[in-house]
Design a protein around this motif. Structure first.
Motif, PDB file in Angstrom:
ATOM      1  N   ASN A  58      20.327  -8.281  -9.778  1.00  0.00           N
ATOM      2  CA  ASN A  58      21.387  -7.888 -10.646  1.00  0.00           C
ATOM      3  C   ASN A  58      21.497  -6.605 -10.778  1.00  0.00           C
ATOM      4  O   ASN A  58      22.575  -5.826 -10.798  1.00  0.00           O
ATOM      5  N   HIS A  59      20.140  -5.654 -10.900  1.00  0.00           N
ATOM      6  CA  HIS A  59      20.141  -4.351 -11.316  1.00  0.00           C
ATOM      7  C   HIS A  59      20.452  -3.621 -10.154  1.00  0.00           C
ATOM      8  O   HIS A  59      20.861  -2.436 -10.215  1.00  0.00           O
ATOM      9  N   ASN A  60      19.915  -3.960  -8.849  1.00  0.00           N
ATOM     10  CA  ASN A  60      20.135  -3.436  -7.794  1.00  0.00           C
ATOM     11  C   ASN A  60      21.645  -3.218  -7.417  1.00  0.00           C
ATOM     12  O   ASN A  60      21.943  -2.102  -7.114  1.00  0.00           O
ATOM     13  N   THR A  66      15.545   4.642 -19.203  1.00  0.00           N
ATOM     14  CA  THR A  66      15.143   3.488 -19.846  1.00  0.00           C
ATOM     15  C   THR A  66      15.332   2.135 -18.884  1.00  0.00           C
ATOM     16  O   THR A  66      14.523   1.287 -18.476  1.00  0.00           O
ATOM     17  N   HIS A  67      16.785   2.007 -18.738  1.00  0.00           N
ATOM     18  CA  HIS A  67      17.402   0.960 -18.000  1.00  0.00           C
ATOM     19  C   HIS A  67      16.496   0.593 -16.682  1.00  0.00           C
ATOM     20  O   HIS A  67      16.217  -0.280 -16.130  1.00  0.00           O
ATOM     21  N   TYR A  68      16.718   1.837 -15.921  1.00  0.00           N
ATOM     22  CA  TYR A  68      16.352   1.762 -14.526  1.00  0.00           C
ATOM     23  C   TYR A  68      14.645   1.939 -14.488  1.00  0.00           C
ATOM     24  O   TYR A  68      14.089   1.100 -13.795  1.00  0.00           O
ATOM     25  N   LEU A  91      28.792  -6.127 -14.165  1.00  0.00           N
ATOM     26  CA  LEU A  91      28.793  -5.812 -15.561  1.00  0.00           C
ATOM     27  C   LEU A  91      27.691  -6.085 -16.348  1.00  0.00           C
ATOM     28  O   LEU A  91      27.826  -7.310 -16.771  1.00  0.00           O
ATOM     29  N   ASP A  92      26.871  -5.351 -16.545  1.00  0.00           N
ATOM     30  CA  ASP A  92      25.767  -5.579 -17.335  1.00  0.00           C
ATOM     31  C   ASP A  92      26.205  -5.487 -18.839  1.00  0.00           C
ATOM     32  O   ASP A  92      26.407  -4.148 -19.411  1.00  0.00           O
ATOM     33  N   VAL A  93      25.800  -6.482 -19.538  1.00  0.00           N
ATOM     34  CA  VAL A  93      26.265  -6.434 -20.987  1.00  0.00           C
ATOM     35  C   VAL A  93      25.068  -7.051 -21.869  1.00  0.00           C
ATOM     36  O   VAL A  93      25.103  -7.286 -23.056  1.00  0.00           O
ATOM     37  N   GLU A 116      22.492  -5.756 -24.241  1.00  0.00           N
ATOM     38  CA  GLU A 116      22.186  -4.661 -25.405  1.00  0.00           C
ATOM     39  C   GLU A 116      21.559  -3.355 -24.562  1.00  0.00           C
ATOM     40  O   GLU A 116      21.864  -2.176 -24.830  1.00  0.00           O
ATOM     41  N   HIS A 117      20.472  -3.594 -23.807  1.00  0.00           N
ATOM     42  CA  HIS A 117      19.704  -2.617 -23.314  1.00  0.00           C
ATOM     43  C   HIS A 117      20.536  -1.418 -22.505  1.00  0.00           C
ATOM     44  O   HIS A 117      20.234  -0.426 -22.048  1.00  0.00           O
ATOM     45  N   ALA A 118      21.737  -2.036 -21.973  1.00  0.00           N
ATOM     46  CA  ALA A 118      22.644  -1.268 -20.993  1.00  0.00           C
ATOM     47  C   ALA A 118      23.331  -0.093 -21.829  1.00  0.00           C
ATOM     48  O   ALA A 118      24.058   0.548 -21.349  1.00  0.00           O
ATOM     49  N   GLY A 136      23.817 -10.843 -20.997  1.00  0.00           N
ATOM     50  CA  GLY A 136      24.205 -11.430 -19.917  1.00  0.00           C
ATOM     51  C   GLY A 136      25.055 -10.563 -19.066  1.00  0.00           C
ATOM     52  O   GLY A 136      24.918  -9.399 -19.247  1.00  0.00           O
ATOM     53  N   TRP A 137      26.008 -10.976 -18.043  1.00  0.00           N
ATOM     54  CA  TRP A 137      26.880 -10.224 -17.191  1.00  0.00           C
ATOM     55  C   TRP A 137      28.083 -10.811 -17.029  1.00  0.00           C
ATOM     56  O   TRP A 137      28.031 -12.163 -17.203  1.00  0.00           O
ATOM     57  N   ALA A 138      29.010  -9.770 -16.276  1.00  0.00           N
ATOM     58  CA  ALA A 138      30.260 -10.495 -15.819  1.00  0.00           C
ATOM     59  C   ALA A 138      30.457  -9.983 -14.296  1.00  0.00           C
ATOM     60  O   ALA A 138      29.774  -8.678 -14.023  1.00  0.00           O
TER      61      ALA A 138
HETATM   62 MN   MN3 Z   1      20.410  -4.577 -17.725  1.00  0.00          MN
END
Ligand code: MN3
Length: 205
Positions: free
Chosen positions: A80-82, A25-27, A165-167, A169-171, A129-131
């Motif tokens: 970010n996702h790449n 789903t994420h990718y 670090l993807d935070v 919720e979909h992750a 968001g992200w870290a």
């Molecule tokens: Mn994501």
């Protein structure tokens, strides 16, 4: 045309740490959608032949506020996702070596301490968001967190992310529900620090 990084592992290869349905789903949905919308926005802005880092670093040159926002959100989502998907591996190097390892020790005290600090930032990011672990061309390291699809490039910090670090919720929500901390603990089990080291070398060369 901007394209998603190709995965060199199957959707179920990161089980039990990241489940197959979340990966698919994420990718296949979330990242694919950011990428398609980024291509549209880049076309509208006339920046489709630029590097994504250049685009994100120069959003203030985009006159139309709607196009600028679309570029920030979808260009960030694309970039970010790449980074996120390319650093994951079913057979990861679980710790950094070489120059990156030395710089982590001198900046954060130890690798364990870096992971603790990154986890603290990722848990503290309110909402989506992200870290990040980021580097600048001098080789300095920085950790930070960003809301939405922002990142240290669009935030004009002078740093380039080398670990994401993807935070959102979909992750993690399908498997971990509200337990972001459990997800983060397991995410570290599939982060390939050889890739992070390569990213570090690319920024500092
Ligand atoms: Mn994501």
């Amino acid at each position: 045309m901007f394209t998603q990084v190709e995965l060199n592992y199957a959707f179920d290869a990161l089980e039990p740490y990241i489940d197959a349905l979340t990966m698919e789903t994420h990718y296949g949905k979330h990242h694919a959608s950011y990428t398609a919308n980024f291509n549209k926005a880049a076309e509208m802005a006339g920046v489709q032949n630029q590097d994504v880092i250049e685009i994100l670093a120069n959003l203030d040159t985009i006159a139309d506020p709607a196009v600028r926002t679309a570029l920030k959100n979808n260009g960030g989502g694309f970039y970010n996702h790449n980074l996120y998907f390319s650093q994951l591996s079913p057979n990861p190097a679980n710790a950094p070596t070489g120059k990156l390892a030395e710089k982590i020790d001198s900046t954060f005290g130890s690798f364990e301490n870096l992971k603790t600090e990154l986890t603290r930032l990722a848990l503290g990011q309110f909402g989506s968001g992200w870290a990040w672990l980021s580097a600048n061309p001098n080789g300095d390291l920085m950790i930070s967190a960003s809301p939405n699809q922002d990142n240290p490039i669009s935030e004009k910090t002078g740093y380039i992310p080398i670990l994401a670090l993807d935070v959102w919720e979909h992750a993690y929500y399908l498997k971990y529900k509200n337990l972001r901390g459990d997800y983060l603990k397991n995410l570290f089990e599939v982060i390939d620090w050889n890739v992070v080291s390569e990213n570090y070398q690319a920024v500092t060369k």
